[in-house]
Design an enzyme around this catalytic site. Structure first.
Site: not given
Length: 543
Positions: A153, A304, A306
């Protein structure tokens, strides 16, 4: 661990290690230990990287306390065993696997598939670099038993990680993480069985799942008749760049103006040392592009994709110059989403959810609109859990957010999605322009209606054990005053390792150890209070 035992364990690990670069590193550590300097080798073999609700996350390096193929194989075997023990028809439903661009993400993903296939479980691999939201979305589309994404992440460049998702498209929560961890313990990382890469249970997906994800993007928009406005964007060297361009096109918007130096995936992150939009300096290149161009808002995904960060022209009283930009806090972004969604959706079955450490304003907004609201533990996985539980009661999640830049603005998947959130934030900017106001005007209107909510955060770096002990001390013997203000109530949330203090006048201070980093986080919130005073109170609690 005794020196002879340490060296024997390390040499056995060296014999099993499949990657030359990790072997070279470990061999050097063994040589140093043989010469009397065993501190680093002992650290690498001091235990095993623990699997928790964030899965695994650590620097890519040799040994069981780091991320490498042996550690990943053991984790995959534990996940496979848990699926076989706990999920009906797990073998046939299979596991969907995706990866980002970080070091060794490709071999970690393939090894996961090979381990699962050797256990008789179908493994379905996304074909290229895949944003986490697309992975989460495809789990439910494929009716898979679980999903895995190899990503760290927004962690520093040296790290990689391993996230596990349930069949709902949400991340694992307690006690499932503990159950998987117990299964992992049953496997020796040096002897995990691997199927060949061409095993019939291993299937490479095509890009049709990207297309299916994009086909749902137009439904994210709530005011599709409003034309788009210029947007600046950075992928921060992550995997979101191409998908953002396609998503904006699918939504009827022009492709954003991008930060060229950060558009292509690059696991070394050459222009940013800490690729998290929350971190100071991480969005500097984006703000420079925004200042040089006539854009309405600047947006950033983490690597990533998100999470979503945002910045706006600073038009507040006292700001210096029309080209000064400021980053929005995670709560400010959440308020803008909530305001837009609650004004442009209908139904008394609507539900909004946030976390304990996010602003309490969302509940006020929900009450004003006559919709359901809930507050849950820190981490987006809990928002997904609440959404699933409330769906059984006839409540429909229309918005969920956590202050750490995680937002769910569509009904699926039950995890944060920085791509669909970017599309809706672009619409919010477009509607503001169409209405002849700024985004700051929108925030000011929210403050005029509900009061000006001020939020602040403070992090104190310390080892995890010390951080947990500090929180326990405050819980056991809470202060009677903080910064000269009386503590009126104390609430403990053991499941979240969090303590909440409410001071006179309603000021809220909270403290919890980080679940992923060696630090303790403090959160403050007050209404119509000088931000400097709120910051002072946080520092007083930290002393």
């Amino acid at each position: 661990m005794a020196e002879n035992e340490l060296l024997a364990t390390a040499r056995a690990w060296l014999d099993a290690e499949p990657d030359d670069d990790i072997r070279t590193e470990l061999n050097q550590l063994i040589t140093s230990a043989e010469a009397g300097d065993d501190v680093e080798l002992a650290d690498r073999f001091a235990g095993r990287l623990q699997f928790g609700t964030a899965g695994l996350r650590a620097a890519v390096a040799a040994g069981p306390m780091r991320m490498n193929r042996l550690v990943v194989r053991q984790a995959a075997a534990g996940l496979g065993q848990w699926l076989l023990d706990s999920v009906p028809e797990a073998s046939d439903r299979g596991v969907v696997i995706a990866r980002d661009a970080r070091r060794k993400s490709d071999v970690f993903a393939v090894d996961t598939a090979r381990v699962l296939a050797a256990m008789g479980i179908r493994a379905m691999l996304h074909p290229g670099l895949t944003p986490t939201p697309v992975l989460a979305w495809s789990i439910t589309g494929l009716n898979a038993a679980a999903g895995v994404v190899v990503t760290a992440s927004h962690n520093p460049p040296a790290d990689n990680g391993y996230k596990v998702f349930l069949d709902t498209g949400s991340q694992i929560v307690n006690p499932i993480d503990n159950e998987i961890a117990a299964c992992i313990e049953r496997f020796d990382p040096l002897t995990v069985e691997l199927a060949p890469e061409d095993h019939p249970l291993i299937r490479w997906l095509d890009t049709s799942w990207d297309d299916a994800y994009l086909a749902d993007i137009p439904a994210v928009r709530l005011c599709p008749e409003v034309p788009g406005v210029p947007i600046a964007y950075t992928a921060m060297h992550g995997v979101g760049g191409d998908m953002i361009a396609a998503a904006f096109t699918a939504a009827g918007f022009d492709v954003p103006l991008v930060v060229a130096e950060q558009q292509e995936p690059d696991g070394t992150f050459p222009t940013v040392s800490f690729p998290n939009p929350e971190e100071p300096g991480a969005m500097d290149l984006l703000l420079a592009v925004a200042e040089l161009n006539d854009v309405a808002i600047a947006l950033a995904n983490d690597p990533d994709a998100d999470r979503l960060g945002a910045a706006i022209p600073d038009t507040r009283a006292g700001s210096s110059g029309e080209h000064t930009w400021r980053k929005l806090s995670g709560d400010e972004i959440g308020w803008l989403f909530a305001d837009h969604i609650l004004h442009h959706t209908e139904g008394d079955d609507r539900l909004v959810v946030t976390t304990l450490v996010s602003s309490s304003l969302l509940a006020r907004m929900a009450e004003a609109h006559g919709v359901h609201s809930a507050e849950t533990f820190t981490g987006f996985k809990w928002i997904g859990k609440i959404a699933t539980e409330r769906a059984a009661l006839g409540q429909r999640l229309v918005f969920g957010y956590e202050q750490a830049l995680g937002y769910l603005v569509a009904g699926r998947p039950l995890d944060k999605d920085g791509i669909s959130a970017a599309v809706l934030m672009a619409e919010i900017a477009a509607v503001a322009v169409a209405d002849g106001v700024t985004i700051q005007d929108r925030l000011d209107a929210i403050a005029a209606q509900y009061g000006r909510y001020e939020t602040a955060e403070l992090s104190v770096r310390m080892p995890p054990t010390e951080g947990a002990a500090w929180v326990r001390r405050i819980e056991a013997e809470p202060p009677t005053t903080v910064g000269g203000m009386v503590v009126e109530s104390v609430s403990s949330y053991p499941e979240a390792n969090l303590v909440r203090l409410v001071l006179e006048g309603g000021t809220r201070l909270q403290i919890r150890p980080s679940g992923t980093e060696p630090k303790v986080k403090l959160y403050g919130e007050a209404v119509d209070l000088d931000p400097a005073e709120l910051d002072r109170l946080l520092h007083a609690l930290a002393e």
